[in-house]
Motif scaffolding. Structure first.
Motif, PDB file in Angstrom:
ATOM      1  N   PHE A  36       0.815  -1.224   0.000  1.00 15.08           N
ATOM      2  CA  PHE A  36       0.000   0.000   0.000  1.00 15.08           C
ATOM      3  C   PHE A  36       0.845   1.269   0.000  1.00 15.08           C
ATOM      4  O   PHE A  36       0.480   2.258  -0.630  1.00 15.08           O
ATOM      5  CB  PHE A  36      -0.929  -0.004   1.208  1.00 15.08           C
ATOM      6  CG  PHE A  36      -1.971   1.075   1.157  1.00 15.08           C
ATOM      7  CD1 PHE A  36      -3.060   0.971   0.306  1.00 15.08           C
ATOM      8  CD2 PHE A  36      -1.864   2.203   1.963  1.00 15.08           C
ATOM      9  CE1 PHE A  36      -4.022   1.977   0.255  1.00 15.08           C
ATOM     10  CE2 PHE A  36      -2.819   3.205   1.916  1.00 15.08           C
ATOM     11  CZ  PHE A  36      -3.900   3.089   1.065  1.00 15.08           C
ATOM     12  N   THR A  56      -6.841  -0.282  -2.641  1.00 18.40           N
ATOM     13  CA  THR A  56      -6.699  -0.679  -1.236  1.00 18.40           C
ATOM     14  C   THR A  56      -7.182  -2.104  -1.005  1.00 18.40           C
ATOM     15  O   THR A  56      -6.504  -2.899  -0.334  1.00 18.40           O
ATOM     16  CB  THR A  56      -7.481   0.289  -0.339  1.00 18.40           C
ATOM     17  OG1 THR A  56      -7.102   1.636  -0.634  1.00 18.40           O
ATOM     18  CG2 THR A  56      -7.198   0.008   1.126  1.00 18.40           C
ATOM     19  N   ALA A  82      -4.685  -4.604  -2.507  1.00  9.34           N
ATOM     20  CA  ALA A  82      -3.474  -4.715  -1.692  1.00  9.34           C
ATOM     21  C   ALA A  82      -3.739  -5.556  -0.448  1.00  9.34           C
ATOM     22  O   ALA A  82      -2.891  -6.378  -0.055  1.00  9.34           O
ATOM     23  CB  ALA A  82      -2.992  -3.320  -1.291  1.00  9.34           C
ATOM     24  N   VAL A 120      -5.272   0.966   6.840  1.00 12.44           N
ATOM     25  CA  VAL A 120      -5.012   1.591   5.531  1.00 12.44           C
ATOM     26  C   VAL A 120      -6.291   2.166   4.931  1.00 12.44           C
ATOM     27  O   VAL A 120      -6.352   2.422   3.733  1.00 12.44           O
ATOM     28  CB  VAL A 120      -4.362   0.581   4.550  1.00 12.44           C
ATOM     29  CG1 VAL A 120      -2.966   0.215   5.012  1.00 12.44           C
ATOM     30  CG2 VAL A 120      -5.229  -0.650   4.365  1.00 12.44           C
TER      31      VAL A 120
END
Length: 232
Positions: free
Chosen positions: A71, A83, A86, A162
């Motif tokens: 990321f 996102t 990942a 994230v």
């Protein structure tokens, strides 16, 4: 507590993100586990070496570090992932390394007599693996695969770091907006537990289906009363 429960649309959305990550990450892990697990049983040293490199590297790294790498680090050299993608990569690569060892160990656990019988029937190596070894090994793989799938589901909590709004992120958001710390995280605990139990039930159902396909767990046929037949 009522304010926490009133946020049920957020809980539903967060649970769906967690389930999607579990299913997608689990699918990737299964493919990698089968590919590299079979590589680990190869007669060729170079192919077995691929298994060891993959297993030792991804099993020896934390999933969170892999997620940060995909990321944050790779975009700096021009490789940018969504996102969700990942997160699936990090989870699938890590759990797949453990699964590869399950596959390799399960295939090696099939009795040697099965190998010899397949060779006696003049099966090619591919036929031996597809028709004899894998079906029996698959029954051995299912219980540990179920454990790994649940571990993957619990590991999805790291994606909140994230920006993905999964169950963990929702619990933090609800706790921040309502001030109900105990209630918010209790709901998250219950939802994770429910998802884990559903996954466990699905794995047990798959185990029963495989056992029936292999003829295991079936009631024994009554023995033929040869004395009665002879007397008749």
């Amino acid at each position: 507590m009522s304010e926490v429960l009133d946020s049920y649309p957020q809980w539903v959305d967060g649970a769906w993100v967690t389930i999607r990550l579990t299913l997608l990450g689990g699918a990737l892990a299964l493919v990698l586990a089968l590919a590299f697990g079979l590589a680990g049983t190869s007669r060729h040293a170079a192919v077995r070496a691929l298994n060891r490199v993959y297993v030792e590297f991804f099993r020896g790294n934390a999933t969170l570090v892999l997620l940060y790498w995909f990321f944050y680090a790779l975009p700096l050299i021009g490789l940018r992932f969504a996102t969700l993608f990942a997160a699936v990569l990090a989870l699938g690569l890590n759990i797949g390394a453990y699964g590869a060892e399950v596959v390799r160990g399960s295939i090696n656990a099939v009795p040697k007599a099965q190998h010899e019988a397949a060779i006696a029937l003049n099966f090619t190596p591919f036929q031996r693996m597809r028709r004899v070894l894998l079906p029996q090994a698959f029954a051995l793989m299912l219980p540990p695969f179920g454990n790994l799938l649940i571990e993957l589901m619990k590991g999805t909590a790291i994606v909140s770091l994230v920006g993905l709004v999964d169950l963990t992120r929702v619990s933090k958001n609800v706790q921040g907006s309502t001030g109900e710390t105990v209630a918010a995280f209790t709901v998250a605990l219950v939802l994770y537990f429910v998802i884990a139990q559903v996954l466990q039930l699905l794995v047990r159902y798959a185990e029963r289906r495989v056992d029936r396909m292999l003829g295991r767990g079936l009631p024994a046929r009554p023995a033929l009363d040869t004395a009665g037949v002879a007397g008749g």
